[in-house]
Scaffold this motif. Sequence first.
Motif, PDB file in Angstrom:
ATOM      1  N   ARG A 607      16.011   3.954  -3.589  1.00  0.00           N
ATOM      2  CA  ARG A 607      15.899   2.662  -4.253  1.00  0.00           C
ATOM      3  C   ARG A 607      15.755   1.460  -3.324  1.00  0.00           C
ATOM      4  NH1 ARG A 607      15.762   3.509 -10.119  1.00  0.00           N
ATOM      5  NH2 ARG A 607      15.681   5.767 -10.031  1.00  0.00           N
ATOM      6  N   VAL A 713      10.551  -5.367 -10.733  1.00  0.00           N
ATOM      7  CA  VAL A 713      11.589  -4.343 -10.578  1.00  0.00           C
ATOM      8  C   VAL A 713      11.942  -3.744 -11.941  1.00  0.00           C
ATOM      9  CG1 VAL A 713      14.048  -4.010 -10.032  1.00  0.00           C
ATOM     10  CG2 VAL A 713      12.557  -5.217  -8.415  1.00  0.00           C
ATOM     11  N   TYR A 714      11.998  -4.610 -12.952  1.00  0.00           N
ATOM     12  CA  TYR A 714      12.266  -4.094 -14.294  1.00  0.00           C
ATOM     13  C   TYR A 714      11.136  -3.153 -14.726  1.00  0.00           C
ATOM     14  CZ  TYR A 714      12.988  -3.695 -19.263  1.00  0.00           C
ATOM     15  OH  TYR A 714      13.165  -3.172 -20.517  1.00  0.00           O
ATOM     16  N   THR A 717      11.576   0.168 -12.936  1.00  0.00           N
ATOM     17  CA  THR A 717      12.799   0.976 -13.082  1.00  0.00           C
ATOM     18  C   THR A 717      13.470   0.890 -14.446  1.00  0.00           C
ATOM     19  OG1 THR A 717      14.212  -0.842 -12.358  1.00  0.00           O
ATOM     20  CG2 THR A 717      13.331   0.606 -10.634  1.00  0.00           C
ATOM     21  N   VAL A 719      15.515  -1.383 -15.007  1.00  0.00           N
ATOM     22  CA  VAL A 719      16.778  -2.077 -14.732  1.00  0.00           C
ATOM     23  C   VAL A 719      16.477  -3.570 -14.626  1.00  0.00           C
ATOM     24  CG1 VAL A 719      18.741  -2.318 -13.170  1.00  0.00           C
ATOM     25  CG2 VAL A 719      17.639  -0.078 -13.472  1.00  0.00           C
ATOM     26  N   LYS A 730      22.063  -2.052  -7.062  1.00  0.00           N
ATOM     27  CA  LYS A 730      21.924  -2.470  -8.451  1.00  0.00           C
ATOM     28  C   LYS A 730      20.926  -1.588  -9.203  1.00  0.00           C
ATOM     29  CE  LYS A 730      23.192  -7.180  -7.207  1.00  0.00           C
ATOM     30  NZ  LYS A 730      22.777  -8.567  -7.002  1.00  0.00           N
ATOM     31  N   LEU A 731      20.181  -0.782  -8.458  1.00  0.00           N
ATOM     32  CA  LEU A 731      19.151   0.046  -9.075  1.00  0.00           C
ATOM     33  C   LEU A 731      19.496   1.526  -9.090  1.00  0.00           C
ATOM     34  CD1 LEU A 731      15.944  -1.581  -7.536  1.00  0.00           C
ATOM     35  CD2 LEU A 731      17.185  -2.226  -9.602  1.00  0.00           C
TER      36      LEU A 731
END
Lengths: 734, 198, 331
Positions: A607, A713-714, A717, A719, A730-731
């Motif tokens: 990640r 990033v969202y 992932t 997230v 955080k991921l």
Amino acid sequence: MPYTVQENRGQTDRIGKPHDRIDGRLKVTGDARYSLDFALPNALHSELVLATIGRGRVTGFDLAEAEAVPGVRRIYTHENAPQRQSPRFFGAGGTGARSWLPLQDDRVYYHGEIVALVVADTLVAAREAAAKVKVSYAAEAPAATLDAEGAEVEDPEGMTAIATGDAQAAMSRAATTHEAEYTTPAQHHNAMELYGAAAQWNGENLTVWTPSQFVYGFQKGLSHELGIERSRIRVISPFVGGAFGGKGMLMNFVSLVAGASRELGRPVQLMCSREACYTVGSFRAETAHAVRMGADEQGHLGPYEHTGRELTSRPDTYLVRGTENTVRMYDFSDYGSNVLAVHADRQTPGFMRAPPEVPYFFALESAIDELARKTGTDPVQFRVQNDTQKDPVTGTPFTSRSLVECYEAAGERFGWDRYSPEVGSMTDGDELIGWGVATATYPTQMSPATARVTLSGDGRARVMTAAHDVGTGVYTIFAQSVADKLGVPVSAVTVELGDTELPPGPISGGSITTASSISCIEQACDRIAERLAAETSEGSTPAERMKASGRPFIEEYAEWTPLQTGAEALRAHYDGDVRIVGGAQKDFCAFAFGAEFCEVRINKYTREIRVPRLIGAFAAGRIMNEKTARSQLLGGMIWGIGSALHEETELDPRYGAYMNDNLAEYLVPVNADVQELEAIIVPEVDKQVNPAGVKGIGELGCVGTSAAIANAVYHATGVRVRDLPIRMEKLLPA
Amino acid sequence: MSDDEPTGISRRGFLQTGALGGGAALVGSQAKAQEAEAGTRVPVTLNVNGKPYEMMLDPRVTLLDALRERLDLTGTKVGCNHGQCGACTVMIDGTRVNSCLTLAVAASGREVTTIEGLASPNGDLHPMQAAFIEHDAFQCGYCTPGQIVSAVACVKEGHASDEAEIREYMSGNICRCAAYKGIVAAVQEARDKIDGEA
Amino acid sequence: MRPFAYARPKNVRDATDIVTPMGVAGQGGAWLAGGTTLIDLMKLDVLRPEQLTDIQALGMDEIETDGETVRLGARVTMAQAAEHPAFKEGAPVLSQALWKAASPQLRNVATLGGNLLQRTRCPYFRDVSKACNKREPGSGCDAVGGYNRLLAVLGTSENCIANYPGDWANAAILFDAVVETRRGRRGRAIELGKLHRLPGDAPARETVLEDDELITAIELTVPSWARRSYYLKVRDRESYAFANTGAAVALDMDGDSVREARIGLSGVATTPWRAREAEAFLRGKALSEETAMQAGAIAFEGARGWGHNDFKIPLGQRTVARALLETARLS
């Protein structure tokens, strides 16, 4: 001796064109002297001693061991510090970075505050002795974070609240709503050049060399703090080794160094350590954002509510108040906003590159992305369909607004038509790929400016103004401007900046220098041209007429004030006060815009987040020098990468102490973090915004990047990271 | 290992006198009385940009501070003082190093090249310097001397074969203005010129 | 920085004669090699040696290879070793663990001997105003309960959770590394795996070396199958950053099945770290995502997080798994 800059290459390009920096040779040879590079004869060196508690009082010093170090001249504490007056805090109309001075009393407001200054013959002696100063304290438990028990919340109503319509009622009617909290961390400028100061007295006259984005303001502040006439103080800062807002306010150790120099009868130099820069300078404070917004069935934005909380020090209220700009970005129907100050045991924050926009647009542009997804609309399309050509608050048209053109230009270059909206749908081997976009904006602001321009019979020109080149290319564009107006080669123009001996220039903050000073310099040049035209009709350029007239020399002094201001602003400008206007005014709404597209790649196991592609398009009126302008935009975009992924000043709340106060653990992007990076300049003509037609670009580039990366990033992932920075932990799947 | 190499000196004492380049005077720990006092100045010969400079220095003085404070060669910049930023990069015997973590006394007798030593005596810029201007590979210019010295060494090391390698091997020089794209372009251009001349 | 006396002896015998031991309080004498840790910590007042013995004139800077044996002088720099064909081609993990560390400038002066002894980056060790049992025995540990994102999850004690920040030792430890030392007239050889001590209740004493003992050489045994080796360094930025986690892996494969695996861990432990249980688990097994993840889990059995660094346990497991899978893909 003024430090003059003039190029010595035969380049003939002028305004608008890419042009090499005229100070380039000085910078690549090491000949450019920054404030702390001047050798002062017989100078003493000094070193700071910093508080090791987060709040409380100093109860005593044991100086025996320190004073025994050979070469120590004096150790200043609050018990023997030179007399100075408390600064006028810039947040309250002054020029000081905070409202109090070090060593004025026994009080410790925050960890890392200055508690002593050691002055010695040599650097090694000053540093050894500083390490040997023993300080005893009565320590109290600090409340050093936004949510700490004991931090005090202030609601400076009226100053920050902007509301129209009934956002709450509109939220209940909206077809799609989104509500979330976002936070941004403490960050430090970390300009490569350290904070510091060198002071030299000649009788009653003081010269100070210190990195500065505002020499006139520093002069005024020092005059006040030291109780001497402004005319007796000269502040010199010919080159600034990176500023980013951190050198716009007078730091409160400068008058201490000057006072020590006066008492000891020798020049005194202080170069703060990198660690000390984290606490004796300024920083970007933590913020928290409660955001709610809604849209109708067609995906048109309705209500928007945004409450910001910003950390500040106990004594001072410093707020960046970003909702003033966020509410103007889209065609909202109703909105409500407020900003609260949270007083904690920390140093007073200050401006750092795009102070309001970086935190507030992370919140806004993340929320917009989340709402766009909920409505099932493409994130680019969502922004385009909610664009507005008039300020939703005042109804005033923007002087120009090319946001849609920016999305089109950057989107095409990026290849957005290949976007696959489903989360996790784009992969490459072990890498998860995400694409994201966000809007960038920055208000166009201006300040009064003055300048002297001369042209001599031999065809040489000179421009003198106490503006500042913090890496922005100011030396070069001033020379281009004069060359263009007077018809001389750029290499025939000498530029002098950063010295209170020169006519007052604008603070190098708020991206105002080009708009303000170029408007002023061009006015001076036009007057020279008019005078010469009245004398002779021979020749087509002022330089040719100068030659024809046989004049040895001609000079014009110009004062320029933005339309919206008047004589008071000009007087204040001469007086070392800041008078910036722009952005959203009553009858005037001026912003530059941009659109950023990025690709992130995230290893599916570990990640790490990398940004192999970042493409931005920006429209900012007339571009003075495509080369230096592009560098500023690219640099800003990389700042955005740092802000999104790396930068957070880590705090130990038990002590209120920064625990990564160095460049090995406070990470900023390095060369290897940057791969495909592009800034597209979208042509824009805006004759209304100011005579020069210029919008600022120094801060614009870093505004949209954090949200664009978070949105990507969202996409990669699934997230949603609402708390910057976005780090690998955080991921990680739970 | 040079265990049995004769020292050529009297094995008497920690350094207090004598040219370092020629070998330190030594004393066994059994002869503490003759050791130099901590803090005693020592003779240092710095060969900087081809010129020798002899001076007496506190052994604590770093090469960085000696260059700036003693020789007024302020092109070499202080950015962190801890080897974390690269602004102080110089070459010692042709190898790039952080001068902030190098004691001047330890560099005594060795060849130091700073940014001031790259251009020709006639003022012609080194190809790397010219390329940095051409590609706008800096903004504020503060990290630039360190970047350029580092870049010259990077090419010399053979670590400039492509963009990716340049990025990795120029990552020891932080540019807060983030002129990285220009830096990579400048290194490529200067590499080709330097290789062409070689 | 505190005053010190400086000497630059010309041979090892003189050097080991004159040095005064530097004790756990950071005082006494110290060897100066590259100085990248020592000068840094002296500037922070963490180390206060009264004598520096500069070993730059002592040679010890050659790399010799003889069959599977690679012998490196202690003064060989990280940059030199990273470029050596014995590593670059013969055992890439040993080269990668070097060039992925620090910066070119630091690697040009930092020596292998010094690198093995690199001190922790724990912020409380580096800040003399804070409690640290490693710097000041008995003062406590502010990292426990403090900011500890980058610190260790393996080999810790309540007294110290400082991580060993180096990379190369975690690769060298895979190859039966032996450290040769000299103290006065006497030399000895110490297995790298036994050089460092766990912090336990005496974190100030990081190694088994005597205070005045000098590392003179490092010897490795690099089998031919070490060509299939790889160093994965997981960090927040792409370069010039310490490892959040890292895995040094060498694989001896028989088709899809593991004949022998060797695994070292970076960024997660208080000392250089070899994951022998995970290695044993893999022996004879087919390497798949499943077995790789299992090996990762085994490598972190007994790990303990301290708050900010809890993520290093799952991340470390995944780091091991990814490194195994990527190494297996190498030809």
